[in-house]
Design an enzyme around this catalytic site. Structure first.
Site, PDB file in Angstrom:
ATOM      1  N   TYR A   1       0.826  -1.220   0.000  1.00  0.00           N
ATOM      2  CA  TYR A   1       0.000   0.000   0.000  1.00  0.00           C
ATOM      3  C   TYR A   1       0.850   1.256   0.000  1.00  0.00           C
ATOM      4  O   TYR A   1       0.450   2.277  -0.561  1.00  0.00           O
ATOM      5  CB  TYR A   1      -0.985  -0.033   1.183  1.00  0.00           C
ATOM      6  CG  TYR A   1      -2.083  -1.035   0.938  1.00  0.00           C
ATOM      7  CD1 TYR A   1      -2.009  -2.339   1.444  1.00  0.00           C
ATOM      8  CD2 TYR A   1      -3.173  -0.715   0.134  1.00  0.00           C
ATOM      9  CE1 TYR A   1      -2.992  -3.279   1.172  1.00  0.00           C
ATOM     10  CE2 TYR A   1      -4.161  -1.652  -0.143  1.00  0.00           C
ATOM     11  CZ  TYR A   1      -4.055  -2.931   0.366  1.00  0.00           C
ATOM     12  OH  TYR A   1      -5.031  -3.851   0.069  1.00  0.00           O
TER      13      TYR A   1
ATOM     14  N   ASP B   1      -8.016   5.456  -4.516  1.00  0.00           N
ATOM     15  CA  ASP B   1      -7.178   6.590  -4.952  1.00  0.00           C
ATOM     16  C   ASP B   1      -7.902   7.905  -4.655  1.00  0.00           C
ATOM     17  O   ASP B   1      -9.078   7.908  -4.267  1.00  0.00           O
ATOM     18  CB  ASP B   1      -6.821   6.451  -6.455  1.00  0.00           C
ATOM     19  CG  ASP B   1      -8.036   6.551  -7.375  1.00  0.00           C
ATOM     20  OD1 ASP B   1      -8.264   5.635  -8.180  1.00  0.00           O
ATOM     21  OD2 ASP B   1      -8.772   7.570  -7.285  1.00  0.00           O
TER      22      ASP B   1
ATOM     23  N   ASN C   1     -18.824   1.372 -19.293  1.00  0.00           N
ATOM     24  CA  ASN C   1     -17.687   0.496 -19.037  1.00  0.00           C
ATOM     25  C   ASN C   1     -16.953   0.180 -20.340  1.00  0.00           C
ATOM     26  O   ASN C   1     -17.536   0.240 -21.416  1.00  0.00           O
ATOM     27  CB  ASN C   1     -18.190  -0.808 -18.375  1.00  0.00           C
ATOM     28  CG  ASN C   1     -17.150  -1.412 -17.460  1.00  0.00           C
ATOM     29  OD1 ASN C   1     -16.649  -0.771 -16.545  1.00  0.00           O
ATOM     30  ND2 ASN C   1     -16.798  -2.664 -17.751  1.00  0.00           N
TER      31      ASN C   1
ATOM     32  N   HIS D   1     -14.523   1.439   0.118  1.00  0.00           N
ATOM     33  CA  HIS D   1     -13.408   0.523   0.403  1.00  0.00           C
ATOM     34  C   HIS D   1     -12.240   1.238   1.065  1.00  0.00           C
ATOM     35  O   HIS D   1     -11.123   0.718   1.098  1.00  0.00           O
ATOM     36  CB  HIS D   1     -12.933  -0.149  -0.900  1.00  0.00           C
ATOM     37  CG  HIS D   1     -13.902  -1.150  -1.436  1.00  0.00           C
ATOM     38  ND1 HIS D   1     -13.806  -1.681  -2.698  1.00  0.00           N
ATOM     39  CD2 HIS D   1     -15.003  -1.714  -0.883  1.00  0.00           C
ATOM     40  CE1 HIS D   1     -14.804  -2.534  -2.901  1.00  0.00           C
ATOM     41  NE2 HIS D   1     -15.544  -2.562  -1.817  1.00  0.00           N
TER      42      HIS D   1
HETATM   43  N1  APR Z   1     -12.896   3.039 -19.064  1.00  0.00           N
HETATM   44  C1  APR Z   1     -13.964   2.378 -18.542  1.00  0.00           C
HETATM   45  N2  APR Z   1     -13.883   1.150 -17.972  1.00  0.00           N
HETATM   46  C2  APR Z   1     -12.667   0.575 -17.953  1.00  0.00           C
HETATM   47  C3  APR Z   1     -11.515   1.192 -18.470  1.00  0.00           C
HETATM   48  C4  APR Z   1     -11.673   2.475 -19.051  1.00  0.00           C
HETATM   49  N3  APR Z   1     -10.637   3.143 -19.588  1.00  0.00           N
HETATM   50  N4  APR Z   1     -10.457   0.339 -18.308  1.00  0.00           N
HETATM   51  C5  APR Z   1     -10.943  -0.754 -17.687  1.00  0.00           C
HETATM   52  N5  APR Z   1     -12.267  -0.621 -17.483  1.00  0.00           N
HETATM   53  C6  APR Z   1     -13.193  -1.572 -16.845  1.00  0.00           C
HETATM   54  C7  APR Z   1     -12.849  -3.006 -17.095  1.00  0.00           C
HETATM   55  O1  APR Z   1     -13.501  -3.454 -18.293  1.00  0.00           O
HETATM   56  C8  APR Z   1     -13.436  -3.681 -15.854  1.00  0.00           C
HETATM   57  O2  APR Z   1     -14.792  -4.029 -16.070  1.00  0.00           O
HETATM   58  O3  APR Z   1     -13.059  -1.383 -15.458  1.00  0.00           O
HETATM   59  C9  APR Z   1     -13.355  -2.612 -14.791  1.00  0.00           C
HETATM   60  C10 APR Z   1     -12.270  -2.858 -13.761  1.00  0.00           C
HETATM   61  O4  APR Z   1     -12.625  -4.022 -13.062  1.00  0.00           O
HETATM   62  P1  APR Z   1     -11.728  -4.479 -11.821  1.00  0.00           P
HETATM   63  O5  APR Z   1     -10.293  -4.462 -12.216  1.00  0.00           O
HETATM   64  O6  APR Z   1     -12.338  -5.745 -11.296  1.00  0.00           O
HETATM   65  O7  APR Z   1     -11.904  -3.312 -10.738  1.00  0.00           O
HETATM   66  P2  APR Z   1     -13.158  -3.057  -9.812  1.00  0.00           P
HETATM   67  O8  APR Z   1     -14.421  -3.475 -10.486  1.00  0.00           O
HETATM   68  O9  APR Z   1     -13.059  -1.668  -9.325  1.00  0.00           O
HETATM   69  O10 APR Z   1     -12.866  -4.061  -8.575  1.00  0.00           O
HETATM   70  C11 APR Z   1     -13.775  -4.012  -7.514  1.00  0.00           C
HETATM   71  O11 APR Z   1     -12.418  -5.544  -6.271  1.00  0.00           O
HETATM   72  O12 APR Z   1     -10.330  -6.237  -5.698  1.00  0.00           O
HETATM   73  C12 APR Z   1     -11.421  -5.549  -5.244  1.00  0.00           C
HETATM   74  O13 APR Z   1     -11.433  -3.862  -3.633  1.00  0.00           O
HETATM   75  C13 APR Z   1     -11.059  -4.125  -4.952  1.00  0.00           C
HETATM   76  O14 APR Z   1     -12.406  -2.150  -5.282  1.00  0.00           O
HETATM   77  C14 APR Z   1     -11.920  -3.329  -5.918  1.00  0.00           C
HETATM   78  C15 APR Z   1     -13.050  -4.293  -6.235  1.00  0.00           C
END
Ligand code: APR
Length: 238
Positions: A57, A95, A202, A110
């Site tokens: 972190y 962030d 998304n 979170h």
């Molecule tokens: N614009 C829009 N969407 C995007 C972009 C972009 N430029 N780049 C990636 N994505 C989408 C991806 O398609 C995906 O569906 O963002 C999503 C990211 O998914 P994850 O990596 O799983 O992140 P998140 O959904 O925030 O994870 C949820 O999981 O690990 C835990 O606590 C952690 O808060 C996190 C939670």
């Protein structure tokens, strides 16, 4: 999304910060390919190896200095300023880009990289420096500070506030999240059950896409400013 909205709940995930240069979790090369979740994002992992977790972190907190908010963060701050109805901005992200993009009221369900939680007194303190050297808690002086990030198996923050808003909103918008992690992944069903319209912005279809009335696919830096303009221009046209 033709009708105008009076009360909007927005949920953002790592995808809204991707174009700012912050790794997402589950995209190729993402954080969960670099580190095992059980090692760096669980209380058990922290108990097993606090040094590894504090370093993980500290690295992510330090990386914030090298990134900037993108047009999606800035657009949501504009919506917060100019939207006449009720707006709740919930983020899964730890962030500070929503705030640096100009948003004043962000609900970090979170937790946040720029906050430290004291395991001794339970107090949360704004935090910028590394935690690896176990600095004293600003409140109780004990050397038991941990990242103020909600790990798997822990309860996210302010769930009552979020569910109350989902009960009464007429529009739920999910931006940049895979819909892979509960309880956030369940918000769309909650909103629908209460009669809200649901919109997903998304890069690619998420696990919950079929639950949304409308899904728009593309980068957040393009989709979010366009959607905000749509909402605000509909408001002025009445
Ligand atoms: N614009 C829009 N969407 C995007 C972009 C972009 N430029 N780049 C990636 N994505 C989408 C991806 O398609 C995906 O569906 O963002 C999503 C990211 O998914 P994850 O990596 O799983 O992140 P998140 O959904 O925030 O994870 C949820 O999981 O690990 C835990 O606590 C952690 O808060 C996190 C939670």
């Amino acid at each position: 999304m033709s009708a105008s909205a009076n009360s909007i709940v927005i949920l953002t995930g790592a995808g809204i910060s991707a174009e700012s240069g912050i790794d997402t979790f589950r995209s190729a090369g993402g954080l969960w390919e670099q580190h095992r979740v059980e090692d760096v994002a669980t209380p058990e992992g922290f108990a097993r190896d606090p040094h590894l977790v504090l370093g993980f972190y500290d690295m992510r907190r330090a990386a914030l200095a090298g990134v900037e908010p993108n047009p999606a963060h800035v657009a949501l701050a504009r919506l917060e300023r100019e939207f006449a109805g009720e707006l709740l901005l919930v983020t899964q992200n730890v962030d500070d880009l929503h705030e640096r993009g100009g948003a004043a009221r962000v609900l970090h369900m979170h937790g946040e990289l720029k906050s430290a939680l004291c395991s001794a007194c339970g107090m949360r303190s704004r935090w910028e420096a590394p935690l690896i050297d176990r600095p004293p808690c600003p409140v109780c002086q004990a050397r038991h500070l941990r990242p103020d990030v909600v790990w798997f198996g822990e309860m996210p923050y302010r769930m009552e506030t979020i569910y109350a808003a989902l009960e009464t909103c007429d529009l739920f918008v999910s931006i940049g999240t895979s819909g892979a992690v509960y309880p956030a992944a369940g918000f769309v069903a909650e909103a629908r059950a209460n009669g809200a319209r649901t919109l997903e912005l998304n890069l690619e279809p998420s696990e919950g896409s079929r639950l949304f009335h409308e899904s728009r696919l593309g980068p957040a830096s393009a989709l979010v400013p366009a959607w905000v303009e749509e909402v605000l221009s509909r408001e002025t046209s009445g």
